[in-house]
Design an enzyme around this catalytic site. Structure first.
Site, PDB file in Angstrom:
ATOM      1  N   LYS A  65      -2.668  -2.340   7.913  1.00  0.00           N
ATOM      2  CA  LYS A  65      -3.840  -2.228   8.487  1.00  0.00           C
ATOM      3  C   LYS A  65      -4.080  -2.847   9.672  1.00  0.00           C
ATOM      4  CE  LYS A  65      -6.571  -0.721   4.497  1.00  0.00           C
ATOM      5  NZ  LYS A  65      -7.895  -0.952   3.786  1.00  0.00           N
ATOM      6  N   HIS A  82      -2.293   2.041  -5.903  1.00  0.00           N
ATOM      7  CA  HIS A  82      -3.070   1.188  -5.451  1.00  0.00           C
ATOM      8  C   HIS A  82      -3.211   0.122  -6.566  1.00  0.00           C
ATOM      9  CE1 HIS A  82      -4.657  -0.421  -1.729  1.00  0.00           C
ATOM     10  NE2 HIS A  82      -5.659  -0.948  -2.510  1.00  0.00           N
ATOM     11  N   TYR A 139      -9.279 -11.385  -6.529  1.00  0.00           N
ATOM     12  CA  TYR A 139      -8.390 -11.348  -7.568  1.00  0.00           C
ATOM     13  C   TYR A 139      -8.465 -12.546  -8.365  1.00  0.00           C
ATOM     14  CZ  TYR A 139      -6.417  -7.489  -5.180  1.00  0.00           C
ATOM     15  OH  TYR A 139      -6.167  -6.277  -4.640  1.00  0.00           O
ATOM     16  N   HIS A 192      -3.928  -9.458   3.847  1.00  0.00           N
ATOM     17  CA  HIS A 192      -5.195  -9.337   4.238  1.00  0.00           C
ATOM     18  C   HIS A 192      -5.661 -10.410   5.430  1.00  0.00           C
ATOM     19  CE1 HIS A 192      -6.347  -8.367  -0.367  1.00  0.00           C
ATOM     20  NE2 HIS A 192      -6.169  -7.570   0.417  1.00  0.00           N
ATOM     21  N   ARG A 243      -0.684  -2.392  -6.698  1.00  0.00           N
ATOM     22  CA  ARG A 243      -0.729  -3.504  -5.806  1.00  0.00           C
ATOM     23  C   ARG A 243      -1.766  -4.275  -6.431  1.00  0.00           C
ATOM     24  NH1 ARG A 243      -1.244  -4.708  -0.084  1.00  0.00           N
ATOM     25  NH2 ARG A 243      -3.203  -5.078   0.559  1.00  0.00           N
ATOM     26  N   ARG A 245       0.831  -1.343  -0.068  1.00  0.00           N
ATOM     27  CA  ARG A 245       0.032  -0.027  -0.134  1.00  0.00           C
ATOM     28  C   ARG A 245       0.751   1.120   0.119  1.00  0.00           C
ATOM     29  NH1 ARG A 245      -2.201  -3.408   4.141  1.00  0.00           N
ATOM     30  NH2 ARG A 245      -4.325  -4.330   3.553  1.00  0.00           N
TER      31      ARG A 245
END
Length: 325
Positions: free
Chosen positions: A195, A265, A300, A291, A268, A160
């Site tokens: 995150k 992004h 994806y 994730h 990514r 990110r």
């Protein structure tokens, strides 16, 4: 605003009038309500029903009909909301309501299709990176060499933008300061803070490490560089800002001749899509992206299938025959 159509059910006209006069909704909103309630009135007439005799089953069938006509989930949701509001109003206005329940209750629109992330093709990603490397070699300087290292790292490790900009040259040894991320130059890994405050380490490819070392040589020549641990510095020799990266990447994509707006992004998304196309290892991609849930990574697979479908259309003899008809 034009008055409600005389062809509408009288109680629908009364409802629209109240929305306009008492609730003072905009003409645009009233027009949308009128169109949705006209659809309801027409459906009831086609089935020989008075609007007060409509049941939950009728509403479900009519909503399915809207879907079969190609109406989007968003449009169907708005239509059902208008219908539900009218029936709520009707039950309040009747002295002796004949409606035992709002027939639109518990009727939901189809789920909206989740938008696929926008990713570059492999050819586009390589064209972008090659453009950055070409410019760095043609005019080696702070911006060109740094930009090549940034783009290589974004595509190599799927970071990110916030993770990329938090990277230090090395982990801090100062107790008063803790690095958010850092590069391990010997093992070719980057550790970032993602995150939820979760750290992860991701491999960095050989080509990306080469570009990063070229940038490190220039960075070490900057006098104030010793005062800041940040890996990527701007023209003022402070930690690089997100806007600078976004603007530099956008202009580089234009010079590379890419037909789409490129943002960090997207690199990514491209990393995840291309690694998945090659490895088909969803768990590995999940770990590299950081994730928490594999459901976030599964989107994806749709891009992977899209890639396979395009390859089929281009390569399969019968697919070509079908296109020629």
């Amino acid at each position: 605003m034009k008055p409600p159509s005389a062809e509408l059910h009288p109680q629908v006209q009364a409802y629209l009038h109240e929305l306009h006069v008492l609730r003072q909704l905009s003409p645009h909103t009233i027009k949308a309500y009128q169109a949705d309630l006209s659809e309801l009135h027409q459906s009831a007439q086609e089935d020989g029903l008075d609007l007060t005799a409509v049941t939950n089953g009728h509403i479900r069938r009519w909503a399915a009909r809207l879907h079969s006509k190609g109406k989007s989930p968003r449009t169907i949701a708005r239509t059902l909301s208008a219908w539900r509001g009218w029936y709520d109003w009707l039950s309040q206005k009747q002295d002796q309501p004949t409606l035992k329940a709002n027939p639109v209750d518990d009727v939901k629109a189809p789920k909206r299709a989740r938008a696929l992330p926008k990713a570059l093709s492999v050819e586009q990603a390589l064209a972008l990176i090659n453009q950055a490397i070409l410019e760095a070699k043609a005019s080696p300087g702070l911006e060109t060499v740094r930009d090549a290292a940034i783009i290589e790292l974004l595509y190599s490790s799927g970071l990110r933008l916030s993770e990329l900009l938090g990277i230090d040259v090395a982990p801090s040894q100062d107790r008063a300061y803790e690095s958010a991320g850092w590069l391990d130059w010997d093992s070719a890994e980057v550790t970032v803070l993602g995150k939820g405050g979760k750290r992860r380490s991701v491999p960095v490819g050989t080509a990306a490490m080469s570009s990063l070392r070229a940038w490190l040589e220039i960075r070490q020549q900057l006098q104030p560089a010793q005062a800041t641990p940040a890996l990527f510095l701007g023209s003022r020799e402070a930690r690089l800002s997100p806007r600078t990266v976004q603007a530099r990447l956008r202009s580089l994509a234009i010079r590379a001749g890419l037909p789409t707006h490129v943002h960090p992004h997207m690199m990514r998304h491209s990393f995840a899509s291309h690694v998945l196309q090659s490895s088909h290892d969803l768990r590995a991609v999940q770990e590299m992206l950081g994730h928490a849930s594999i459901a976030s990574t599964q989107i994806y697979t749709a891009l992977d299938f899209q890639h396979l479908a395009q390859a089929y259309d281009l390569a399969h003899p019968r697919a070509k025959a079908g296109q020629a008809k």
